[in-house]
Design a protein around this motif. Structure first.
Motif, PDB file in Angstrom:
ATOM      1  N   ASP A 191     -24.186 -20.729 -58.501  1.00 19.97           N
ATOM      2  CA  ASP A 191     -24.331 -19.835 -59.646  1.00 19.97           C
ATOM      3  C   ASP A 191     -24.848 -18.493 -59.130  1.00 19.97           C
ATOM      4  O   ASP A 191     -26.037 -18.349 -58.834  1.00 19.97           O
ATOM      5  CB  ASP A 191     -25.305 -20.442 -60.660  1.00 19.97           C
ATOM      6  N   LEU A 192     -23.970 -17.502 -59.021  1.00 17.84           N
ATOM      7  CA  LEU A 192     -24.355 -16.217 -58.436  1.00 17.84           C
ATOM      8  C   LEU A 192     -25.323 -15.443 -59.320  1.00 17.84           C
ATOM      9  O   LEU A 192     -26.070 -14.595 -58.821  1.00 17.84           O
ATOM     10  CB  LEU A 192     -23.111 -15.379 -58.142  1.00 17.84           C
ATOM     11  N   ALA A 193     -25.340 -15.749 -60.623  1.00 15.41           N
ATOM     12  CA  ALA A 193     -26.313 -15.093 -61.508  1.00 15.41           C
ATOM     13  C   ALA A 193     -27.735 -15.467 -61.117  1.00 15.41           C
ATOM     14  O   ALA A 193     -28.679 -14.719 -61.361  1.00 15.41           O
ATOM     15  CB  ALA A 193     -26.045 -15.476 -62.961  1.00 15.41           C
ATOM     16  N   VAL A 194     -27.894 -16.626 -60.482  1.00 17.24           N
ATOM     17  CA  VAL A 194     -29.200 -17.070 -59.991  1.00 17.24           C
ATOM     18  C   VAL A 194     -29.385 -16.665 -58.533  1.00 17.24           C
ATOM     19  O   VAL A 194     -30.429 -16.149 -58.132  1.00 17.24           O
ATOM     20  CB  VAL A 194     -29.350 -18.607 -60.138  1.00 17.24           C
ATOM     21  N   THR A 195     -28.353 -16.895 -57.713  1.00 15.28           N
ATOM     22  CA  THR A 195     -28.458 -16.679 -56.268  1.00 15.28           C
ATOM     23  C   THR A 195     -28.666 -15.221 -55.902  1.00 15.28           C
ATOM     24  O   THR A 195     -29.483 -14.907 -55.031  1.00 15.28           O
ATOM     25  CB  THR A 195     -27.195 -17.204 -55.557  1.00 15.28           C
ATOM     26  N   VAL A 196     -27.929 -14.314 -56.548  1.00 18.29           N
ATOM     27  CA  VAL A 196     -27.994 -12.894 -56.169  1.00 18.29           C
ATOM     28  C   VAL A 196     -29.407 -12.323 -56.310  1.00 18.29           C
ATOM     29  O   VAL A 196     -29.965 -11.789 -55.342  1.00 18.29           O
ATOM     30  CB  VAL A 196     -26.952 -12.062 -56.945  1.00 18.29           C
ATOM     31  N   PRO A 197     -30.049 -12.412 -57.496  1.00 22.03           N
ATOM     32  CA  PRO A 197     -31.404 -11.867 -57.581  1.00 22.03           C
ATOM     33  C   PRO A 197     -32.408 -12.622 -56.717  1.00 22.03           C
ATOM     34  O   PRO A 197     -33.370 -12.041 -56.218  1.00 22.03           O
ATOM     35  CB  PRO A 197     -31.758 -11.975 -59.069  1.00 22.03           C
ATOM     36  N   MET A 198     -32.171 -13.934 -56.496  1.00 21.84           N
ATOM     37  CA  MET A 198     -33.078 -14.716 -55.661  1.00 21.84           C
ATOM     38  C   MET A 198     -33.016 -14.234 -54.206  1.00 21.84           C
ATOM     39  O   MET A 198     -34.050 -14.035 -53.560  1.00 21.84           O
ATOM     40  CB  MET A 198     -32.715 -16.198 -55.730  1.00 21.84           C
ATOM     41  N   ILE A 199     -31.806 -14.013 -53.692  1.00 26.44           N
ATOM     42  CA  ILE A 199     -31.652 -13.519 -52.323  1.00 26.44           C
ATOM     43  C   ILE A 199     -32.241 -12.117 -52.194  1.00 26.44           C
ATOM     44  O   ILE A 199     -32.943 -11.810 -51.232  1.00 26.44           O
ATOM     45  CB  ILE A 199     -30.168 -13.535 -51.891  1.00 26.44           C
ATOM     46  N   ASP A 200     -31.981 -11.277 -53.189  1.00 15.53           N
ATOM     47  CA  ASP A 200     -32.493  -9.908 -53.131  1.00 15.53           C
ATOM     48  C   ASP A 200     -34.026  -9.893 -53.142  1.00 15.53           C
ATOM     49  O   ASP A 200     -34.651  -9.127 -52.422  1.00 15.53           O
ATOM     50  CB  ASP A 200     -31.938  -9.106 -54.306  1.00 15.53           C
ATOM     51  N   ALA A 201     -34.625 -10.774 -53.940  1.00 18.21           N
ATOM     52  CA  ALA A 201     -36.087 -10.858 -53.977  1.00 18.21           C
ATOM     53  C   ALA A 201     -36.633 -11.374 -52.649  1.00 18.21           C
ATOM     54  O   ALA A 201     -37.682 -10.919 -52.174  1.00 18.21           O
ATOM     55  CB  ALA A 201     -36.526 -11.773 -55.119  1.00 18.21           C
ATOM     56  N   ALA A 202     -35.928 -12.310 -52.034  1.00 14.34           N
ATOM     57  CA  ALA A 202     -36.358 -12.830 -50.733  1.00 14.34           C
ATOM     58  C   ALA A 202     -36.328 -11.733 -49.666  1.00 14.34           C
ATOM     59  O   ALA A 202     -37.211 -11.660 -48.815  1.00 14.34           O
ATOM     60  CB  ALA A 202     -35.464 -14.002 -50.317  1.00 14.34           C
ATOM     61  N   ILE A 203     -35.317 -10.863 -49.741  1.00  9.11           N
ATOM     62  CA  ILE A 203     -35.245  -9.753 -48.779  1.00  9.11           C
ATOM     63  C   ILE A 203     -36.420  -8.802 -49.003  1.00  9.11           C
ATOM     64  O   ILE A 203     -37.035  -8.326 -48.043  1.00  9.11           O
ATOM     65  CB  ILE A 203     -33.903  -9.009 -48.906  1.00  9.11           C
ATOM     66  N   ASP A 204     -36.758  -8.541 -50.262  1.00 12.62           N
ATOM     67  CA  ASP A 204     -37.892  -7.668 -50.557  1.00 12.62           C
ATOM     68  C   ASP A 204     -39.189  -8.218 -49.988  1.00 12.62           C
ATOM     69  O   ASP A 204     -40.092  -7.466 -49.632  1.00 12.62           O
ATOM     70  CB  ASP A 204     -38.038  -7.470 -52.071  1.00 12.62           C
TER      71      ASP A 204
END
Length: 199
Positions: A142-155
């Motif tokens: 589910d990219l609606a979940v994965t995308v912000p999760m990955i972006d937050a992990a990078i932050d």
């Protein structure tokens, strides 16, 4: 009546907004946001003080416009750095490196952080992950979940000089692929045969 810049009122408004954003960017390189007045913005931009209020009723809205502009610029830059990579794993690793690089640059220059307006950045990350899913490199998710999760992990990742390879490894693995032998290497330095799917 004030002189209109450009061919239409909409074009005029856009040009004035860009001049004000550029003036704020310049002033922020010299002093903190709280020390910047509309009088200084008027002098720096060449736009009358009362006219500034027509475009930005308060300084916070002008700062938000600058943040959006910085974010758009950074997203374009991310796209330039990411698009030449063919393999979705390479694209994702390039995305991580570009994000961490930008974070380091904004910390040293005092620019507005890229996280201020993530929508364009999320579209780019979504495109990379979708390509990987379609090609079978990444697991369906589910990219609606994965995308912000990955972006937050990078932050939340360590500084570029200390944690690039580890951040890339974690993000590529989180997307459903194993890529330890190539993470941290620039494109073309390691033969494709060295890509490991099983970690």
């Amino acid at each position: 009546m004030p002189k209109i810049e450009g061919g239409s009122v909409a074009d005029h408004r856009q040009r004035v907004r860009r001049r004000l954003i550029a003036a704020l960017r310049d002033l922020l390189a010299e002093k903190p946001f709280g020390a910047i007045s509309y009088a200084e913005l008027a002098r720096r931009s060449g736009i009358g003080r009362s006219a500034i209020y027509n475009h930005f009723p308060d300084r916070e809205r002008l700062l938000a416009a600058l943040a959006e502009d910085e974010s758009e610029t950074a997203t374009i830059d991310l796209g330039i750095r990411v698009d030449p990579a063919d393999d979705p794993r390479e694209q994702l690793a390039a995305y991580v490196a570009a994000r961490l690089q930008h974070r380091q640059e904004t910390a040293s220059t005092g620019s507005v952080p890229i996280g201020s307006n993530p929508s364009g950045r999320h579209e780019l990350l979504d495109r990379i992950l979708q390509q990987g899913i379609t090609s079978g490199v990444f697991r369906p998710q589910d990219l609606a979940v994965t995308v912000p999760m990955i972006d937050a992990a990078i932050d939340a990742a360590p500084e570029l000089t200390d944690g690039l390879a580890e951040a890339q490894r974690l993000v590529v693995n989180a997307a459903g692929a194993r890529w330890p032998s190539l993470v941290g290497a620039s494109r073309g330095q390691v033969p494709k045969a060295q890509i490991s799917e099983d970690g």
